[in-house]
Design a protein around this motif. Sequence first.
Motif, PDB file in Angstrom:
ATOM      1  N   PRO A   1      -9.323  60.400  47.006  1.00 29.80           N
ATOM      2  CA  PRO A   1     -10.455  59.879  46.226  1.00 29.80           C
ATOM      3  C   PRO A   1     -10.195  59.858  44.721  1.00 29.80           C
ATOM      4  O   PRO A   1     -10.768  59.032  43.999  1.00 29.80           O
ATOM      5  CB  PRO A   1     -11.592  60.848  46.572  1.00 29.80           C
ATOM      6  CG  PRO A   1     -11.192  61.481  47.865  1.00 29.80           C
ATOM      7  CD  PRO A   1      -9.701  61.558  47.831  1.00 29.80           C
ATOM      8  N   GLU A   2      -9.324  60.755  44.256  1.00 26.80           N
ATOM      9  CA  GLU A   2      -9.056  60.853  42.814  1.00 26.80           C
ATOM     10  C   GLU A   2      -8.412  59.594  42.246  1.00 26.80           C
ATOM     11  O   GLU A   2      -8.445  59.358  41.031  1.00 26.80           O
ATOM     12  CB  GLU A   2      -8.160  62.060  42.523  1.00 26.80           C
ATOM     13  CG  GLU A   2      -8.792  63.407  42.811  1.00 26.80           C
ATOM     14  CD  GLU A   2      -8.702  63.826  44.270  1.00 26.80           C
ATOM     15  OE1 GLU A   2      -9.241  64.895  44.617  1.00 26.80           O
ATOM     16  OE2 GLU A   2      -8.090  63.080  45.077  1.00 26.80           O
ATOM     17  N   ILE A   3      -7.820  58.771  43.106  1.00 29.12           N
ATOM     18  CA  ILE A   3      -7.192  57.538  42.627  1.00 29.12           C
ATOM     19  C   ILE A   3      -8.225  56.645  41.942  1.00 29.12           C
ATOM     20  O   ILE A   3      -7.966  56.058  40.885  1.00 29.12           O
ATOM     21  CB  ILE A   3      -6.508  56.788  43.791  1.00 29.12           C
ATOM     22  CG1 ILE A   3      -5.228  57.526  44.209  1.00 29.12           C
ATOM     23  CG2 ILE A   3      -6.182  55.346  43.402  1.00 29.12           C
ATOM     24  CD1 ILE A   3      -4.493  56.881  45.371  1.00 29.12           C
ATOM     25  N   LYS A   4      -9.391  56.547  42.524  1.00 25.11           N
ATOM     26  CA  LYS A   4     -10.416  55.635  42.003  1.00 25.11           C
ATOM     27  C   LYS A   4     -10.800  55.968  40.568  1.00 25.11           C
ATOM     28  O   LYS A   4     -10.970  55.075  39.731  1.00 25.11           O
ATOM     29  CB  LYS A   4     -11.651  55.678  42.902  1.00 25.11           C
ATOM     30  CG  LYS A   4     -12.728  54.682  42.502  1.00 25.11           C
ATOM     31  CD  LYS A   4     -13.862  54.654  43.510  1.00 25.11           C
ATOM     32  CE  LYS A   4     -14.889  53.593  43.130  1.00 25.11           C
ATOM     33  NZ  LYS A   4     -15.990  53.515  44.125  1.00 25.11           N
ATOM     34  N   GLU A   5     -10.917  57.252  40.258  1.00 25.24           N
ATOM     35  CA  GLU A   5     -11.368  57.635  38.918  1.00 25.24           C
ATOM     36  C   GLU A   5     -10.234  57.704  37.898  1.00 25.24           C
ATOM     37  O   GLU A   5     -10.482  57.607  36.696  1.00 25.24           O
ATOM     38  CB  GLU A   5     -12.086  58.986  38.987  1.00 25.24           C
ATOM     39  CG  GLU A   5     -11.232  60.119  39.523  1.00 25.24           C
ATOM     40  CD  GLU A   5     -12.040  61.356  39.865  1.00 25.24           C
ATOM     41  OE1 GLU A   5     -11.995  62.313  39.072  1.00 25.24           O
ATOM     42  OE2 GLU A   5     -12.701  61.362  40.918  1.00 25.24           O
ATOM     43  N   ASN A   6      -9.007  57.858  38.364  1.00 20.67           N
ATOM     44  CA  ASN A   6      -7.883  58.021  37.443  1.00 20.67           C
ATOM     45  C   ASN A   6      -7.090  56.738  37.192  1.00 20.67           C
ATOM     46  O   ASN A   6      -6.464  56.591  36.148  1.00 20.67           O
ATOM     47  CB  ASN A   6      -6.933  59.107  37.952  1.00 20.67           C
ATOM     48  CG  ASN A   6      -7.467  60.503  37.719  1.00 20.67           C
ATOM     49  OD1 ASN A   6      -7.421  61.029  36.614  1.00 20.67           O
ATOM     50  ND2 ASN A   6      -8.009  61.106  38.778  1.00 20.67           N
ATOM     51  N   PHE A   7      -7.108  55.829  38.160  1.00 20.46           N
ATOM     52  CA  PHE A   7      -6.331  54.596  38.011  1.00 20.46           C
ATOM     53  C   PHE A   7      -7.239  53.503  37.436  1.00 20.46           C
ATOM     54  O   PHE A   7      -7.775  52.665  38.150  1.00 20.46           O
ATOM     55  CB  PHE A   7      -5.749  54.164  39.356  1.00 20.46           C
ATOM     56  CG  PHE A   7      -4.632  55.057  39.844  1.00 20.46           C
ATOM     57  CD1 PHE A   7      -4.399  56.296  39.281  1.00 20.46           C
ATOM     58  CD2 PHE A   7      -3.805  54.652  40.883  1.00 20.46           C
ATOM     59  CE1 PHE A   7      -3.377  57.127  39.731  1.00 20.46           C
ATOM     60  CE2 PHE A   7      -2.778  55.473  41.343  1.00 20.46           C
ATOM     61  CZ  PHE A   7      -2.568  56.707  40.768  1.00 20.46           C
ATOM     62  N   ASP A   8      -7.374  53.541  36.123  1.00 21.84           N
ATOM     63  CA  ASP A   8      -8.219  52.576  35.432  1.00 21.84           C
ATOM     64  C   ASP A   8      -7.363  51.670  34.552  1.00 21.84           C
ATOM     65  O   ASP A   8      -6.129  51.684  34.634  1.00 21.84           O
ATOM     66  CB  ASP A   8      -9.284  53.303  34.599  1.00 21.84           C
ATOM     67  CG  ASP A   8      -8.666  54.320  33.632  1.00 21.84           C
ATOM     68  OD1 ASP A   8      -7.439  54.250  33.369  1.00 21.84           O
ATOM     69  OD2 ASP A   8      -9.403  55.186  33.127  1.00 21.84           O
ATOM     70  N   LYS A   9      -8.014  50.890  33.713  1.00 21.14           N
ATOM     71  CA  LYS A   9      -7.301  49.936  32.857  1.00 21.14           C
ATOM     72  C   LYS A   9      -6.287  50.635  31.960  1.00 21.14           C
ATOM     73  O   LYS A   9      -5.163  50.147  31.775  1.00 21.14           O
ATOM     74  CB  LYS A   9      -8.310  49.154  32.009  1.00 21.14           C
ATOM     75  CG  LYS A   9      -7.679  48.079  31.137  1.00 21.14           C
ATOM     76  CD  LYS A   9      -8.743  47.308  30.364  1.00 21.14           C
ATOM     77  CE  LYS A   9      -8.089  46.240  29.484  1.00 21.14           C
ATOM     78  NZ  LYS A   9      -9.121  45.477  28.715  1.00 21.14           N
ATOM     79  N   ASN A  10      -6.662  51.779  31.401  1.00 22.41           N
ATOM     80  CA  ASN A  10      -5.742  52.517  30.526  1.00 22.41           C
ATOM     81  C   ASN A  10      -4.501  52.977  31.287  1.00 22.41           C
ATOM     82  O   ASN A  10      -3.387  52.950  30.759  1.00 22.41           O
ATOM     83  CB  ASN A  10      -6.448  53.725  29.910  1.00 22.41           C
ATOM     84  CG  ASN A  10      -7.493  53.325  28.894  1.00 22.41           C
ATOM     85  OD1 ASN A  10      -7.416  52.249  28.294  1.00 22.41           O
ATOM     86  ND2 ASN A  10      -8.490  54.176  28.692  1.00 22.41           N
ATOM     87  N   PHE A  11      -4.705  53.398  32.529  1.00 26.02           N
ATOM     88  CA  PHE A  11      -3.576  53.848  33.350  1.00 26.02           C
ATOM     89  C   PHE A  11      -2.643  52.680  33.665  1.00 26.02           C
ATOM     90  O   PHE A  11      -1.420  52.793  33.524  1.00 26.02           O
ATOM     91  CB  PHE A  11      -4.094  54.473  34.647  1.00 26.02           C
ATOM     92  CG  PHE A  11      -3.008  54.918  35.584  1.00 26.02           C
ATOM     93  CD1 PHE A  11      -2.286  56.072  35.342  1.00 26.02           C
ATOM     94  CD2 PHE A  11      -2.709  54.173  36.720  1.00 26.02           C
ATOM     95  CE1 PHE A  11      -1.277  56.485  36.210  1.00 26.02           C
ATOM     96  CE2 PHE A  11      -1.708  54.572  37.593  1.00 26.02           C
ATOM     97  CZ  PHE A  11      -0.993  55.735  37.337  1.00 26.02           C
ATOM     98  N   TYR A  12      -3.211  51.560  34.079  1.00 22.47           N
ATOM     99  CA  TYR A  12      -2.386  50.395  34.401  1.00 22.47           C
ATOM    100  C   TYR A  12      -1.620  49.905  33.168  1.00 22.47           C
ATOM    101  O   TYR A  12      -0.447  49.528  33.266  1.00 22.47           O
ATOM    102  CB  TYR A  12      -3.253  49.266  34.958  1.00 22.47           C
ATOM    103  CG  TYR A  12      -3.892  49.579  36.297  1.00 22.47           C
ATOM    104  CD1 TYR A  12      -3.194  50.275  37.281  1.00 22.47           C
ATOM    105  CD2 TYR A  12      -5.196  49.182  36.577  1.00 22.47           C
ATOM    106  CE1 TYR A  12      -3.777  50.566  38.507  1.00 22.47           C
ATOM    107  CE2 TYR A  12      -5.786  49.462  37.803  1.00 22.47           C
ATOM    108  CZ  TYR A  12      -5.073  50.160  38.763  1.00 22.47           C
ATOM    109  OH  TYR A  12      -5.645  50.441  39.979  1.00 22.47           O
TER     110      TYR A  12
END
Length: 347
Positions: free
Chosen positions: A148-159
Motif C-alpha cells: 500500500p505504501e507505493i500509492k503514497e510514495n510514488f508521486d510526481k516528485n518521485f517519478y
Amino acid sequence: MAVINEDMIRKVFDEMVKHRPALQKHLIADDEDDEVADYRVLGDLIIKNYPWPIGVELRRLFSASMRQLDRMRLDQIFKTIERTMQFTSFVMLSQLWKEKVKGNIEIPESFAKDFSGRFLVLSMGNFTWMIRAIGNIFNEKNTEWFIPEIKENFDKNFYNALDFWVPERNEIGHYQINLTQEEIEKRCVEYEEKLTFILQRISFFAKYKLVSVREIKVIKPKNQQAMFHHVIDLLNSSDSDFKAQELNEPNYAESRSVLLMKNIKSIEDYLNLSPLIIDTNSEILDNKEKFDIKKDIFLYTKFRSDLLMYVGTEVTEKCDLRTLSNYQILLAEFKDMMKTLTGVEVS
C-alpha cells in the motif's frame, strides 16, 4: 562534518524506522559517551532490511573501498540506483501480471505495445518507464497495491527523481564523456543526495521479507488435513549466507520461487517475483553440463532467441542458466507473462 555515507545512512534509517518501528531501539547509542548511534551500525541494518538485490549494492557502496569521491564510487552509485529501480519495477510488474490473471485489471493497449518492445532488453530507461506506467495504471484503475505504501510514495516528485538518472547514466555511466577529478567529486556528492531521496521513498521495503522457497514437502497424517512443509531462505541479509526458516501450514507457495512476503510466519499473503528474480543456490550440480551455473540471486535482464538471460547480484561474470533443472519452467512462466500482458507470444 559528516563522513562519506553518514548523512545518507542517517536519513534513510530515519525513514526506515517509520515503517518498521522495531528498529528505533538501534538509534540509542551503546556507549554512554556517544550522543548518537554509530552510523556504521545503522548502515548494516539498512543493508539487512532492504531486499537482497538492493542491500548487496548498498553493502558495496558503504564499504571501505568506496569512501573516496572517485570514479569507483560514482559507478557504484549508478549501479545502486539501477538495481533499486530494477527490483522495484519487478515488484510492480509481478503484481500487474497477477491482477491481470485474476481479472482484476485491464491492460491499456498503449502499455501492451510499449511493454512488448521494451521488456525484451532492459535498461535504466525501461525501469523508470515501467515504474511510472504501472503506477499510473493502478492509480487510474484504483487497484489496491500489494504494498500500500507505493500509492503514497510514488508521486510526481518521485517519478521526476527517477527521470533524472536516465540521461546521466547514458552519458556518464557509459563513459561517453570524460570527467575531471573535480567534476567526479561534485557528482558524487550530488548523486548521493539524489540516491538518498529514492532510498527514503522505498524505505517501506523494510516491512516486507524477500524469501526463496528452497523446498516444499507434503505431510499428510492419516485422517488429518495435509500440511505443507516449506524450507525458505530469508533474502534479507548483509551477506549471502542466507538464514533458513521452516514453515508448516495448510497453505502452499510455488516451488523454487522468490517471494515478497508481508508476514514471514505465514505463506498466506505474498507476491511471487519469479521468473523475474530467481535463486540458484538450491541447484545441485550433479553433471558436468551444470558446472557453469553460479549459485546466486539473479535478476532477469534480456530475452533473445528463446533464451532467458539474467544478471547476478554477487556473480559478476555472465552465466548461461539453461542447464538449471527448472529452466523450462522459468521460460514457460516468462512466455505466459508476456502473453498475458501483451496478448502476443514471444519466441
